[in-house]
Design an enzyme around this catalytic site. Structure first.
Site, PDB file in Angstrom:
ATOM      1  CG  ASP A  38      -2.102   0.908   1.106  1.00 37.56           C
ATOM      2  OD1 ASP A  38      -2.373   1.391  -0.014  1.00 37.56           O
ATOM      3  OD2 ASP A  38      -2.756   1.162   2.128  1.00 37.56           O
ATOM      4  CG  HIS A  56      -0.533   2.118  -9.236  1.00 35.48           C
ATOM      5  ND1 HIS A  56      -0.713   1.713  -7.934  1.00 35.48           N
ATOM      6  CD2 HIS A  56      -1.609   2.904  -9.533  1.00 35.48           C
ATOM      7  CE1 HIS A  56      -1.848   2.221  -7.465  1.00 35.48           C
ATOM      8  NE2 HIS A  56      -2.402   2.953  -8.415  1.00 35.48           N
ATOM      9  CG  LEU A  65       9.268 -17.214  -3.713  1.00 37.80           C
ATOM     10  CD1 LEU A  65       9.166 -17.210  -2.184  1.00 37.80           C
ATOM     11  CD2 LEU A  65       9.762 -15.861  -4.202  1.00 37.80           C
ATOM     12  CB  SER A 116      -7.831  -3.357   3.013  1.00 41.07           C
ATOM     13  OG  SER A 116      -7.471  -2.180   3.699  1.00 41.07           O
TER      14      SER A 116
HETATM   15  C1  IPE Z   1      -5.567  -2.662  -0.106  1.00 41.77           C
HETATM   16  O1  IPE Z   1      -5.219  -1.331  -0.222  1.00 41.77           O
HETATM   17  C2  IPE Z   1      -5.540  -3.316  -1.444  1.00 41.77           C
HETATM   18  C3  IPE Z   1      -4.233  -3.479  -2.062  1.00 41.77           C
HETATM   19  C4  IPE Z   1      -3.084  -3.139  -1.537  1.00 41.77           C
HETATM   20  C5  IPE Z   1      -4.258  -4.083  -3.342  1.00 41.77           C
HETATM   21  P1  IPE Z   1      -6.295  -0.185  -0.377  1.00 41.77           P
HETATM   22  O2  IPE Z   1      -5.532   1.081  -0.552  1.00 41.77           O
HETATM   23  O3  IPE Z   1      -7.290  -0.525  -1.407  1.00 41.77           O
HETATM   24  O4  IPE Z   1      -7.013  -0.235   1.049  1.00 41.77           O
HETATM   25  P2  IPE Z   1      -7.882   0.849   1.801  1.00 41.77           P
HETATM   26  O5  IPE Z   1      -8.918   1.360   0.855  1.00 41.77           O
HETATM   27  O6  IPE Z   1      -6.944   1.933   2.220  1.00 41.77           O
HETATM   28  O7  IPE Z   1      -8.438   0.118   2.977  1.00 41.77           O
HETATM   29  C1  IPE Z   2      -1.677   0.248  -3.269  1.00 44.48           C
HETATM   30  O1  IPE Z   2      -1.430   1.606  -3.303  1.00 44.48           O
HETATM   31  C2  IPE Z   2      -1.921  -0.333  -4.636  1.00 44.48           C
HETATM   32  C3  IPE Z   2      -3.319  -0.714  -4.899  1.00 44.48           C
HETATM   33  C4  IPE Z   2      -4.290  -0.670  -4.028  1.00 44.48           C
HETATM   34  C5  IPE Z   2      -3.619  -1.170  -6.227  1.00 44.48           C
HETATM   35  P1  IPE Z   2      -2.593   2.658  -3.297  1.00 44.48           P
HETATM   36  O2  IPE Z   2      -2.944   2.992  -4.700  1.00 44.48           O
HETATM   37  O3  IPE Z   2      -3.728   2.214  -2.447  1.00 44.48           O
HETATM   38  O4  IPE Z   2      -1.880   3.903  -2.635  1.00 44.48           O
HETATM   39  P2  IPE Z   2      -2.506   4.927  -1.606  1.00 44.48           P
HETATM   40  O5  IPE Z   2      -3.046   4.139  -0.459  1.00 44.48           O
HETATM   41  O6  IPE Z   2      -3.577   5.661  -2.335  1.00 44.48           O
HETATM   42  O7  IPE Z   2      -1.359   5.798  -1.218  1.00 44.48           O
HETATM   43 MG    MG Z   3      -4.108   2.406  -0.479  1.00 44.83          MG
END
Ligand code: IPE
Ligand code: IPE
Ligand code: MG
Length: 258
Positions: free
Chosen positions: A38, A55, A149, A214
């Protein structure tokens, strides 16, 4: 082998990293590590870049993490790449994320094959774009005879949906006589989940400072050790992974015992 050497040579502090790796390998390492990757969006925002730049940067970290996990002798890593709730995001962001498997596996697959990594995926395949799914299926197919792995991508994965589907399947099997109610225990129920071939994660890592699950592996994480860091996923590096594994090695797991 060549790749591993290159990886460590690139580091100024390579001897420290190597020492740490050797030290960690002397103690039991977690078999299965699950990671909620995240913070990509916030990483980009801090640099006044579009979220998709985060990303893209995050994808490079997947490569480094895989290499180190392999080097440490972990059996599996499950990476939360896209949740069933992430479809709520702007279309351009979702479209970009769905292109990442093509790009990541397009460049990294030969290395994964060479390093004996097996690619797997868990999640709802039918909603994925064809190009996303075919990139992943190609990687799964081409690494299926590897026995190192396991790199398991949780893509369009949601734990509540997974559990609900398992319940429906159990009901079906009970109704058809394939399963007797008395036979249903935790082990049998687990076999209806998407993780049937995996042991439960020993360690869960979540980056970016959020302290929540999440909708990730709610059943499977029942007794996992949890490790949270404020580091945003694109900034997550070898040192951080080693720090998490070292912390895990210091934990005392009791599973309800004494
Ligand atoms: C969880 O992160 C999903 C992934 C890392 C793929 P999110 O960014 O979607 O989670 P919330 O919305 O902060 O809970
Ligand atoms: C995690 O990073 C990747 C996915 C959920 C796909 P985020 O895109 O949720 O990044 P933040 O939480 O907005 O910083
Ligand atoms: Mg996020």
């Amino acid at each position: 082998m060549f790749n591993k050497i290159r990886l460590w040579k690139n580091k100024n502090n390579s001897s420290t990293l190597r020492d740490k790796i050797e030290k960690i390998k002397k103690l039991p390492v977690p078999e299965h590590v699950a990671i909620i990757m995240d913070g990509n969006g916030r990483w980009a925002k801090k640099r006044a870049l579009p979220r998709i730049a985060g990303h893209h940067e995050g994808m490079k970290v997947v490569r480094k993490t895989t290499k180190l996990a392999n080097e440490l002798g972990l059996k599996a890593i499950t990476l939360y790449a896209f949740s069933t709730e992430n479809w709520k995001r702007p279309k351009n962001e979702v479209d970009y994320i769905m292109k990442l498997p093509d790009e990541f596996l397009g460049t990294f697959l030969p290395e994964l094959i060479e390093e004996n990594v097996q690619v797997k995926m868990m999640g709802y395949k039918s909603q994925l774009p064809v190009h996303t799914l075919s990139a992943i299926e190609k990687a799964i197919e081409e690494t299926k005879n590897n026995d190192g792995l396991v790199l398991n991508f949780a893509l369009n994965y949601g734990s509540r949906a997974e559990i609900l589907d398992a319940v429906k399947q159990v009901v079906n099997d009970c109704n058809s006589g394939k399963l007797l109610e008395d036979q249903l225990d935790e082990k049998v129920f687990s076999s209806y989940l998407m993780t049937t071939e995996f042991t439960d994660p020993d360690l869960l890592i979540r980056t970016s400072g959020e302290i929540r699950l999440s909708n990730f592996m709610l059943w499977q994480l029942a007794y996992s050790e949890l490790w949270f860091t404020d580091v945003l996923w694109p900034d997550f590096n070898e040192e951080h992974l080693l720090e998490a594994v070292e912390a895990f090695q210091k934990r005392q797991r009791r599973f309800g015992g004494v």
